[in-house]
Design a protein around this motif. Structure first.
Motif, PDB file in Angstrom:
ATOM      1  N   ASP A  45       0.844  -1.196   0.000  1.00 27.11           N
ATOM      2  CA  ASP A  45       0.000   0.000   0.000  1.00 27.11           C
ATOM      3  C   ASP A  45       0.877   1.243   0.000  1.00 27.11           C
ATOM      4  O   ASP A  45       0.472   2.292  -0.490  1.00 27.11           O
ATOM      5  CB  ASP A  45      -0.881   0.043   1.260  1.00 27.11           C
ATOM      6  CG  ASP A  45      -1.743  -1.193   1.402  1.00 27.11           C
ATOM      7  OD1 ASP A  45      -2.479  -1.503   0.449  1.00 27.11           O
ATOM      8  OD2 ASP A  45      -1.662  -1.844   2.462  1.00 27.11           O
ATOM      9  N   VAL A  46       2.055   1.096   0.615  1.00 23.85           N
ATOM     10  CA  VAL A  46       2.987   2.203   0.780  1.00 23.85           C
ATOM     11  C   VAL A  46       4.370   1.734   0.342  1.00 23.85           C
ATOM     12  O   VAL A  46       4.812   0.659   0.748  1.00 23.85           O
ATOM     13  CB  VAL A  46       3.059   2.661   2.262  1.00 23.85           C
ATOM     14  CG1 VAL A  46       4.082   3.758   2.444  1.00 23.85           C
ATOM     15  CG2 VAL A  46       1.699   3.091   2.762  1.00 23.85           C
ATOM     16  N   VAL A  53       8.488   9.223  -0.597  1.00 23.58           N
ATOM     17  CA  VAL A  53       7.364   8.320  -0.851  1.00 23.58           C
ATOM     18  C   VAL A  53       7.276   8.075  -2.353  1.00 23.58           C
ATOM     19  O   VAL A  53       7.263   9.021  -3.139  1.00 23.58           O
ATOM     20  CB  VAL A  53       6.037   8.936  -0.339  1.00 23.58           C
ATOM     21  CG1 VAL A  53       4.860   8.022  -0.680  1.00 23.58           C
ATOM     22  CG2 VAL A  53       6.101   9.190   1.149  1.00 23.58           C
ATOM     23  N   LYS A  70       4.948   5.527  -3.414  1.00 27.33           N
ATOM     24  CA  LYS A  70       3.570   5.053  -3.563  1.00 27.33           C
ATOM     25  C   LYS A  70       2.875   5.215  -2.219  1.00 27.33           C
ATOM     26  O   LYS A  70       3.445   4.873  -1.182  1.00 27.33           O
ATOM     27  CB  LYS A  70       3.545   3.580  -3.978  1.00 27.33           C
ATOM     28  CG  LYS A  70       2.145   3.003  -4.105  1.00 27.33           C
ATOM     29  CD  LYS A  70       2.181   1.530  -4.458  1.00 27.33           C
ATOM     30  CE  LYS A  70       0.788   0.948  -4.534  1.00 27.33           C
ATOM     31  NZ  LYS A  70       0.828  -0.498  -4.826  1.00 27.33           N
ATOM     32  N   GLY A  71       1.666   5.719  -2.237  1.00 21.82           N
ATOM     33  CA  GLY A  71       0.899   5.850  -1.008  1.00 21.82           C
ATOM     34  C   GLY A  71       0.763   7.300  -0.577  1.00 21.82           C
ATOM     35  O   GLY A  71       1.140   8.221  -1.308  1.00 21.82           O
ATOM     36  N   THR A  90       3.343  10.140   4.462  1.00 17.51           N
ATOM     37  CA  THR A  90       3.965   8.982   5.109  1.00 17.51           C
ATOM     38  C   THR A  90       5.365   9.329   5.604  1.00 17.51           C
ATOM     39  O   THR A  90       5.788   8.868   6.660  1.00 17.51           O
ATOM     40  CB  THR A  90       4.036   7.792   4.131  1.00 17.51           C
ATOM     41  OG1 THR A  90       2.704   7.434   3.755  1.00 17.51           O
ATOM     42  CG2 THR A  90       4.727   6.595   4.759  1.00 17.51           C
ATOM     43  N   PHE A 122       2.818   5.217   9.515  1.00 15.55           N
ATOM     44  CA  PHE A 122       2.107   4.084   8.945  1.00 15.55           C
ATOM     45  C   PHE A 122       0.835   3.842   9.751  1.00 15.55           C
ATOM     46  O   PHE A 122       0.724   4.274  10.890  1.00 15.55           O
ATOM     47  CB  PHE A 122       2.962   2.807   8.999  1.00 15.55           C
ATOM     48  CG  PHE A 122       4.289   2.922   8.304  1.00 15.55           C
ATOM     49  CD1 PHE A 122       4.354   3.191   6.947  1.00 15.55           C
ATOM     50  CD2 PHE A 122       5.471   2.747   8.993  1.00 15.55           C
ATOM     51  CE1 PHE A 122       5.569   3.293   6.298  1.00 15.55           C
ATOM     52  CE2 PHE A 122       6.695   2.846   8.353  1.00 15.55           C
ATOM     53  CZ  PHE A 122       6.744   3.113   6.997  1.00 15.55           C
ATOM     54  N   GLN A 158      -1.480  -1.549   6.945  1.00 16.05           N
ATOM     55  CA  GLN A 158      -0.798  -1.169   5.710  1.00 16.05           C
ATOM     56  C   GLN A 158       0.301  -2.170   5.392  1.00 16.05           C
ATOM     57  O   GLN A 158       0.994  -2.635   6.279  1.00 16.05           O
ATOM     58  CB  GLN A 158      -0.181   0.229   5.815  1.00 16.05           C
ATOM     59  CG  GLN A 158      -1.161   1.347   5.661  1.00 16.05           C
ATOM     60  CD  GLN A 158      -0.472   2.703   5.698  1.00 16.05           C
ATOM     61  OE1 GLN A 158       0.426   2.941   6.501  1.00 16.05           O
ATOM     62  NE2 GLN A 158      -0.916   3.604   4.836  1.00 16.05           N
ATOM     63  N   VAL A 215       3.800  -2.490   3.666  1.00 17.70           N
ATOM     64  CA  VAL A 215       4.856  -1.508   3.454  1.00 17.70           C
ATOM     65  C   VAL A 215       6.057  -2.132   2.759  1.00 17.70           C
ATOM     66  O   VAL A 215       6.484  -3.228   3.115  1.00 17.70           O
ATOM     67  CB  VAL A 215       5.297  -0.913   4.819  1.00 17.70           C
ATOM     68  CG1 VAL A 215       6.429   0.067   4.657  1.00 17.70           C
ATOM     69  CG2 VAL A 215       4.117  -0.277   5.536  1.00 17.70           C
TER      70      VAL A 215
END
Length: 157
Positions: free
Chosen positions: A45-46, A74, A76-77, A81, A96, A100, A102
């Motif tokens: 997700d991240v 970052v 993605k996400g 973050t 986070f 999620q 990661v």
């Protein structure tokens, strides 16, 4: 792994003159570690890149102090973050949420081997940043895990 097994592994490595696992290529040169084994179907997700590199910071009056600092981006996400700590030599705050998935790519921009260790985070052994996972200068390591911790303050180095 039991303490006895760990001691046997260390002894076998020392006897063979071996480097830490996964760090020497077939040509005997230090190679980038591949990170934690990739779980089948792991879709993060991240995703972020965390880089350790030399820098300078104003800690005391006068000329800047040479430091080694983490920076993060970052890829993605949620954009928040990674949150830099303004006017500080400290690494960024990583935010986070439980559940999620990661993926963190650690890039070692330092002039010596390094790895990132997470304090208090419930992560798989391959994502813990144990010294036997150290990567050489210029190499990288990929961490993958699902956040299972409740909200809290955890730290890394």
């Amino acid at each position: 792994m039991t303490r006895r097994d760990a001691l046997r592994l260390i002894g076998a490595g020392a006897a063979a003159g071996a480097a830490p696992l996964g760090l020497l290529g077939s040509d005997g040169q230090r190679a980038a570690a591949q990170g934690a084994p990739r779980p089948a179907g792991f879709e993060p997700d991240v995703e972020l890149t965390l880089t350790a590199s030399p820098a300078e910071a104003r800690i005391l009056p006068g000329r800047p102090t040479e430091v080694w600092r983490f920076t993060g981006v970052v890829t993605k996400g949620p954009a928040d973050t990674v949150q830099a700590v303004a006017d500080s030599y400290l690494g960024p705050t990583l935010r986070f949420r439980r559940g999620q998935r990661v993926r963190i790519r650690f890039v070692n921009g330092l002039p010596e081997p390094s790895i990132v260790h997470w304090h208090g985070m419930d992560v798989p052994e391959a994502a813990d940043g144990h010294p036997h996972l150290v990567v050489g200068a210029g190499a990288d390591y990929v961490y993958e895990f699902e956040v299972t911790n409740r909200a809290g303050t955890y730290w890394y180095h």
